[in-house]
Write a protein that holds these residues in place. Sequence first.
Motif, PDB file in Angstrom:
ATOM      1  N   LEU A  18     -10.663  56.134  -0.480  1.00 49.57           N
ATOM      2  CA  LEU A  18     -11.520  57.254  -0.086  1.00 49.57           C
ATOM      3  C   LEU A  18     -11.144  57.753   1.302  1.00 49.57           C
ATOM      4  O   LEU A  18     -11.068  58.960   1.554  1.00 49.57           O
ATOM      5  CB  LEU A  18     -12.990  56.820  -0.126  1.00 49.57           C
ATOM      6  N   ALA A  19     -10.869  56.830   2.229  1.00 44.79           N
ATOM      7  CA  ALA A  19     -10.499  57.222   3.590  1.00 44.79           C
ATOM      8  C   ALA A  19      -9.182  57.986   3.597  1.00 44.79           C
ATOM      9  O   ALA A  19      -9.035  58.994   4.309  1.00 44.79           O
ATOM     10  CB  ALA A  19     -10.400  55.979   4.479  1.00 44.79           C
ATOM     11  N   ALA A  20      -8.205  57.516   2.795  1.00 42.57           N
ATOM     12  CA  ALA A  20      -6.914  58.204   2.761  1.00 42.57           C
ATOM     13  C   ALA A  20      -7.060  59.623   2.232  1.00 42.57           C
ATOM     14  O   ALA A  20      -6.451  60.564   2.752  1.00 42.57           O
ATOM     15  CB  ALA A  20      -5.931  57.409   1.909  1.00 42.57           C
ATOM     16  N   THR A  21      -7.891  59.796   1.183  1.00 44.04           N
ATOM     17  CA  THR A  21      -8.087  61.140   0.629  1.00 44.04           C
ATOM     18  C   THR A  21      -8.820  62.031   1.619  1.00 44.04           C
ATOM     19  O   THR A  21      -8.483  63.215   1.782  1.00 44.04           O
ATOM     20  CB  THR A  21      -8.870  61.057  -0.684  1.00 44.04           C
ATOM     21  N   LEU A  22      -9.818  61.488   2.301  1.00 48.35           N
ATOM     22  CA  LEU A  22     -10.533  62.276   3.316  1.00 48.35           C
ATOM     23  C   LEU A  22      -9.613  62.677   4.458  1.00 48.35           C
ATOM     24  O   LEU A  22      -9.747  63.757   5.032  1.00 48.35           O
ATOM     25  CB  LEU A  22     -11.726  61.483   3.843  1.00 48.35           C
ATOM     26  N   ARG A  23      -8.670  61.807   4.781  1.00 47.85           N
ATOM     27  CA  ARG A  23      -7.710  62.171   5.826  1.00 47.85           C
ATOM     28  C   ARG A  23      -6.857  63.360   5.387  1.00 47.85           C
ATOM     29  O   ARG A  23      -6.598  64.291   6.151  1.00 47.85           O
ATOM     30  CB  ARG A  23      -6.813  60.981   6.147  1.00 47.85           C
ATOM     31  N   GLU A  24      -6.430  63.356   4.120  1.00 46.60           N
ATOM     32  CA  GLU A  24      -5.669  64.494   3.607  1.00 46.60           C
ATOM     33  C   GLU A  24      -6.512  65.771   3.619  1.00 46.60           C
ATOM     34  O   GLU A  24      -6.029  66.867   3.926  1.00 46.60           O
ATOM     35  CB  GLU A  24      -5.191  64.203   2.184  1.00 46.60           C
ATOM     36  N   VAL A  25      -7.800  65.639   3.288  1.00 48.10           N
ATOM     37  CA  VAL A  25      -8.694  66.805   3.326  1.00 48.10           C
ATOM     38  C   VAL A  25      -8.798  67.336   4.754  1.00 48.10           C
ATOM     39  O   VAL A  25      -8.756  68.556   4.996  1.00 48.10           O
ATOM     40  CB  VAL A  25     -10.092  66.428   2.784  1.00 48.10           C
ATOM     41  N   GLU A  26      -8.911  66.438   5.723  1.00 44.77           N
ATOM     42  CA  GLU A  26      -9.014  66.869   7.123  1.00 44.77           C
ATOM     43  C   GLU A  26      -7.758  67.615   7.558  1.00 44.77           C
ATOM     44  O   GLU A  26      -7.838  68.693   8.165  1.00 44.77           O
ATOM     45  CB  GLU A  26      -9.234  65.643   8.017  1.00 44.77           C
ATOM     46  N   TYR A  27      -6.593  67.061   7.231  1.00 41.26           N
ATOM     47  CA  TYR A  27      -5.344  67.724   7.624  1.00 41.26           C
ATOM     48  C   TYR A  27      -5.198  69.078   6.934  1.00 41.26           C
ATOM     49  O   TYR A  27      -4.766  70.062   7.542  1.00 41.26           O
ATOM     50  CB  TYR A  27      -4.145  66.840   7.287  1.00 41.26           C
ATOM     51  N   LEU A  33      -6.689  72.069  -0.516  1.00 38.87           N
ATOM     52  CA  LEU A  33      -8.106  71.692  -0.492  1.00 38.87           C
ATOM     53  C   LEU A  33      -8.701  71.680  -1.895  1.00 38.87           C
ATOM     54  O   LEU A  33      -9.500  70.798  -2.239  1.00 38.87           O
ATOM     55  CB  LEU A  33      -8.885  72.657   0.403  1.00 38.87           C
ATOM     56  N   VAL A  34      -8.310  72.663  -2.701  1.00 45.53           N
ATOM     57  CA  VAL A  34      -8.813  72.704  -4.068  1.00 45.53           C
ATOM     58  C   VAL A  34      -8.377  71.458  -4.834  1.00 45.53           C
ATOM     59  O   VAL A  34      -9.171  70.820  -5.546  1.00 45.53           O
ATOM     60  CB  VAL A  34      -8.332  73.984  -4.772  1.00 45.53           C
ATOM     61  N   GLU A  35      -7.111  71.093  -4.705  1.00 43.90           N
ATOM     62  CA  GLU A  35      -6.599  69.925  -5.421  1.00 43.90           C
ATOM     63  C   GLU A  35      -7.239  68.637  -4.895  1.00 43.90           C
ATOM     64  O   GLU A  35      -7.647  67.756  -5.658  1.00 43.90           O
ATOM     65  CB  GLU A  35      -5.082  69.866  -5.276  1.00 43.90           C
ATOM     66  N   LEU A  36      -7.333  68.534  -3.554  1.00 42.46           N
ATOM     67  CA  LEU A  36      -7.892  67.312  -2.971  1.00 42.46           C
ATOM     68  C   LEU A  36      -9.370  67.161  -3.301  1.00 42.46           C
ATOM     69  O   LEU A  36      -9.873  66.038  -3.402  1.00 42.46           O
ATOM     70  CB  LEU A  36      -7.683  67.333  -1.455  1.00 42.46           C
ATOM     71  N   ALA A  37     -10.069  68.294  -3.446  1.00 46.28           N
ATOM     72  CA  ALA A  37     -11.480  68.210  -3.806  1.00 46.28           C
ATOM     73  C   ALA A  37     -11.647  67.542  -5.168  1.00 46.28           C
ATOM     74  O   ALA A  37     -12.566  66.728  -5.375  1.00 46.28           O
ATOM     75  CB  ALA A  37     -12.103  69.602  -3.802  1.00 46.28           C
ATOM     76  N   ASP A  38     -10.769  67.858  -6.127  1.00 44.20           N
ATOM     77  CA  ASP A  38     -10.842  67.223  -7.444  1.00 44.20           C
ATOM     78  C   ASP A  38     -10.568  65.727  -7.346  1.00 44.20           C
ATOM     79  O   ASP A  38     -11.253  64.895  -7.967  1.00 44.20           O
ATOM     80  CB  ASP A  38      -9.848  67.886  -8.398  1.00 44.20           C
ATOM     81  N   ILE A  39      -9.536  65.365  -6.550  1.00 44.71           N
ATOM     82  CA  ILE A  39      -9.212  63.938  -6.380  1.00 44.71           C
ATOM     83  C   ILE A  39     -10.371  63.219  -5.697  1.00 44.71           C
ATOM     84  O   ILE A  39     -10.772  62.108  -6.087  1.00 44.71           O
ATOM     85  CB  ILE A  39      -7.918  63.789  -5.555  1.00 44.71           C
ATOM     86  N   LEU A  40     -10.944  63.841  -4.672  1.00 47.11           N
ATOM     87  CA  LEU A  40     -12.065  63.234  -3.952  1.00 47.11           C
ATOM     88  C   LEU A  40     -13.264  63.035  -4.871  1.00 47.11           C
ATOM     89  O   LEU A  40     -13.960  62.017  -4.798  1.00 47.11           O
ATOM     90  CB  LEU A  40     -12.433  64.131  -2.769  1.00 47.11           C
ATOM     91  N   ASP A  41     -13.499  63.992  -5.752  1.00 50.15           N
ATOM     92  CA  ASP A  41     -14.612  63.875  -6.695  1.00 50.15           C
ATOM     93  C   ASP A  41     -14.425  62.660  -7.604  1.00 50.15           C
ATOM     94  O   ASP A  41     -15.369  61.899  -7.870  1.00 50.15           O
ATOM     95  CB  ASP A  41     -14.695  65.156  -7.523  1.00 50.15           C
ATOM     96  N   GLU A  42     -13.187  62.455  -8.088  1.00 52.55           N
ATOM     97  CA  GLU A  42     -12.920  61.307  -8.961  1.00 52.55           C
ATOM     98  C   GLU A  42     -13.129  59.984  -8.208  1.00 52.55           C
ATOM     99  O   GLU A  42     -13.711  59.031  -8.750  1.00 52.55           O
ATOM    100  CB  GLU A  42     -11.500  61.396  -9.495  1.00 52.55           C
ATOM    101  N   ILE A  43     -12.644  59.930  -6.949  1.00 57.24           N
ATOM    102  CA  ILE A  43     -12.790  58.690  -6.178  1.00 57.24           C
ATOM    103  C   ILE A  43     -14.265  58.408  -5.902  1.00 57.24           C
ATOM    104  O   ILE A  43     -14.730  57.267  -5.985  1.00 57.24           O
ATOM    105  CB  ILE A  43     -11.988  58.793  -4.872  1.00 57.24           C
ATOM    106  N   LEU A  44     -15.034  59.439  -5.573  1.00 55.01           N
ATOM    107  CA  LEU A  44     -16.460  59.247  -5.309  1.00 55.01           C
ATOM    108  C   LEU A  44     -17.177  58.722  -6.554  1.00 55.01           C
ATOM    109  O   LEU A  44     -18.059  57.863  -6.466  1.00 55.01           O
ATOM    110  CB  LEU A  44     -17.085  60.562  -4.842  1.00 55.01           C
ATOM    111  N   ALA A  45     -16.790  59.262  -7.720  1.00 54.73           N
ATOM    112  CA  ALA A  45     -17.400  58.775  -8.957  1.00 54.73           C
ATOM    113  C   ALA A  45     -17.089  57.291  -9.173  1.00 54.73           C
ATOM    114  O   ALA A  45     -17.959  56.495  -9.577  1.00 54.73           O
ATOM    115  CB  ALA A  45     -16.917  59.604 -10.133  1.00 54.73           C
TER     116      ALA A  45
END
Length: 860
Positions: free
Chosen positions: A812-821, A831-843
């Motif tokens: 989760l931290a690694a994906t959030l870091r990519e979102v920040e960058y 951001l659109v792609e990372l949002a989908d990945i982040l959603d899966e990790i959160l689930a």
Amino acid sequence: MLLGLLFLSSLALIFSAANFDRRLNQVRDADTDNQGWIVSQLEVDHLSLVIAVEDALGSAQAGGGQVSPEAWDQLQREFDVFYSRIGVFFAAMQRAGLPEAFAVDLSELRGVRDRLTARIDSLGPDDIAGLDAFAEHLRSKQPLVRRLVTHGLQVFVDEAQSAREREREIWLFFLIETLVLLSLVLIAAVFAVRLSRALQQRTMQAERAASTITKAYEASLSAVVVTDFDGRVILCNKAAETMFRLPMAEISGSDVRKLAPPRLVRSLAATFDRMRALQAENKPCDVSRRTLALRSDGQVFPVELALTTDTDADGQPIAIAFIRDISAQVKAENALRGALSEARRAAAAKSMFLATMSHEMRTPLHGLIAALDLIDRGALGAADAALFDTARDCSQRALALVNDVLQFTRASAMREPQVAFSPARIAQEVVSELSPFARENGNEIVLRVTGPGAQERVLGYPAAFSRSLYNLVGNAVKFTGSGEIEVALSFSNPEPEGPLHLSVSVTDEGPGIAAADRERIFELFETSADHLPHHTLATGLNGTGLGLPITRLAVERMGGQIRLDSELGKGSRFWFDITLPRAKGSVAVDLPVPSRAAPIPTGVVWDVLVVDDNEVNLTLMREMVQRLGHRVTLAHDGRQAVELARARRFDVILMDINMPVMDGRSASLAIRQDGLCREAVIIAVSALIEAEEPEALRSCGIDRALVKPVRLEVLATNLWEVAQSLGQTAGEPPARRDGESSKAAPAGKGDAGLDFDALAQMVGRDTAIGLLHATLNDARDALRSARAQAQDTGQLAHRALGAAAVVGLEDLAATLREVEYAAQAGDRDSLVELADILDEILASVDAEITAIPQMVNSAT
């Protein structure tokens, strides 16, 4: 009528030319008479001067040897007139082609004038003898004057005759030209008749072409709609009827706005306003864009619109629109975009998987290596000792491979921000770190830093620079035996205030690289072991084939290109050139270690200030510091930390970097300026990449840096090292207590990487669950902001990133870091792609948190 007018015009031209010739002769005759008078007057003025001289002599005889004043004045005036006449005569005779005898006489006349002038200037009214001589000399020049006048008149007569002959030739030529022109005009008239007939034929062809164009217009697959500037449709083709599903008669004469969706009517009206404004400036209006159109049944569909303005046959402005239905094309593009997004997601997942596996594999490898190091080799037999050596070497090579894979994944996927750093200092640190390994092989590393700007700080990617230099020098150390390794940094400064150019080279005296291998060694998992020295083959240190690919990626990240010069048996030289902007207002001066207060004896409790804007991070860091036996004070932002540090003395400050109100850099600088904590040890605790490159933080007054997540033993080791540097403790660093591990026990670890057992052991089960829920709430806020493309996406992602890293949710931290960058770079697609990945990790994380009681029971 045309031919008659041409003939009359020619006759008028001839008559006018003859009349002009007559008038020109009259003017020329007058000019010739004037020139003859000028020449003849020379002799008249000469005789007048002779008479004036004789009158003066007569008045002298009558006056007793004295010329009367009146006679003397008359003599002077006549001489002046004669003198001027000679000048006028010379001016009239200044032309080429004069007879030689005439030119000689003219030269003699000039001399006579000069001598007469000298004589008369020396005479006086009472110089009778001089006056007689003057008169005698003047009378002697009468023949010369007569010859000049005669010859001069002859010259003018000859020239006038020659001019008349030339003019006759000119007028004859003019008449010939006139006749030729008249002939040409007649010929042109004949051609005009023929062209008139050809024009009739072309008119018929144009009518046929117009008919063909009309058919093509009607058969066009694109709808063609012609309107006036008020939006009224003048005409349209058959394709428009098909596209909009309306009869042509109904489209023609209607308002074009009925063909657009309601939400685009205002935009269409603005387009017509723009066309009218440009038409007032006599400028065309060309529009080409994708938009939406409306069919008669209410269906909205995508179209490609090409619009241009022109005028019709009556000069009225019109707009011509070419409309193409692109529904199929848009559908295909969306499919391709979805495929690209899926490919990017797959690539990101692959990179994340590789990085995660490499990271997870390091933990058991470290344990294996540590266990092997604790075995007493001397207590083993010969066979067991050989097996022990094999196990130790294999574990070392496996660890090196895992580290290389992790580093390559990180180098190829991570977005490193630009920060200020000193290339010279990084080079010095790399050389210092690798020098002991070089001495083991009998090598010596020599660092040479030259050129202006070598001590300046620059903006760039310190992690990439460090990786590239470390790998190049490390390779040189591994593959060179008993030789010299030169590391050269050459700075140049083309512009006084411009960026610095840096040339980096690493030269070794190793075996060299064959020409066939020089391209291949930069590919993944490729090595060149054919000509390695014996010590590298014997120890198995021939590399994993990832060092140079990592270096290539790092150099390309900095805007350079890695180069290689090598010769078998003589060594190799790797080099690259990069351009680095100067960091404003900073110079790379080594920061001295601040003098500390009196050492605190071992066992004395420290006062520790923990600074973070995230409650999850504050809770965990407080628990870890208290477990190590120190007192803790919490600050929620940099400004609060500065106020506390000025009012109270702290021994250690654990400082987050990215915080609202005041960030960690500014807060550290402020603490170093004044207050009771000027000499406190400041340790950065951050999820930023800068934390992995502490060089970027030293200029802010930060002594060292830790990367989130920070484990208890990591914090304990760092505090022990601080105490060692201050002379407050001795011996070995704190050993890990039984049952402690930097990773969770297998029973407590789920698919999402959640280490609940370790977290619960630290803060308690209930607190751990609360921290996890708070972390997920922060991550969900970042997810919503990323989907909305909001301004605060980067800030929310960083806030959630710190919490996720601290509680151990590394994926989760690694994906959030990519979102920040991505948010900082304005990369909306990512951001659109990372949002989908982040959603899966959160689930996945949410599912594991929900199953925590079962996990605990299972572990029990």
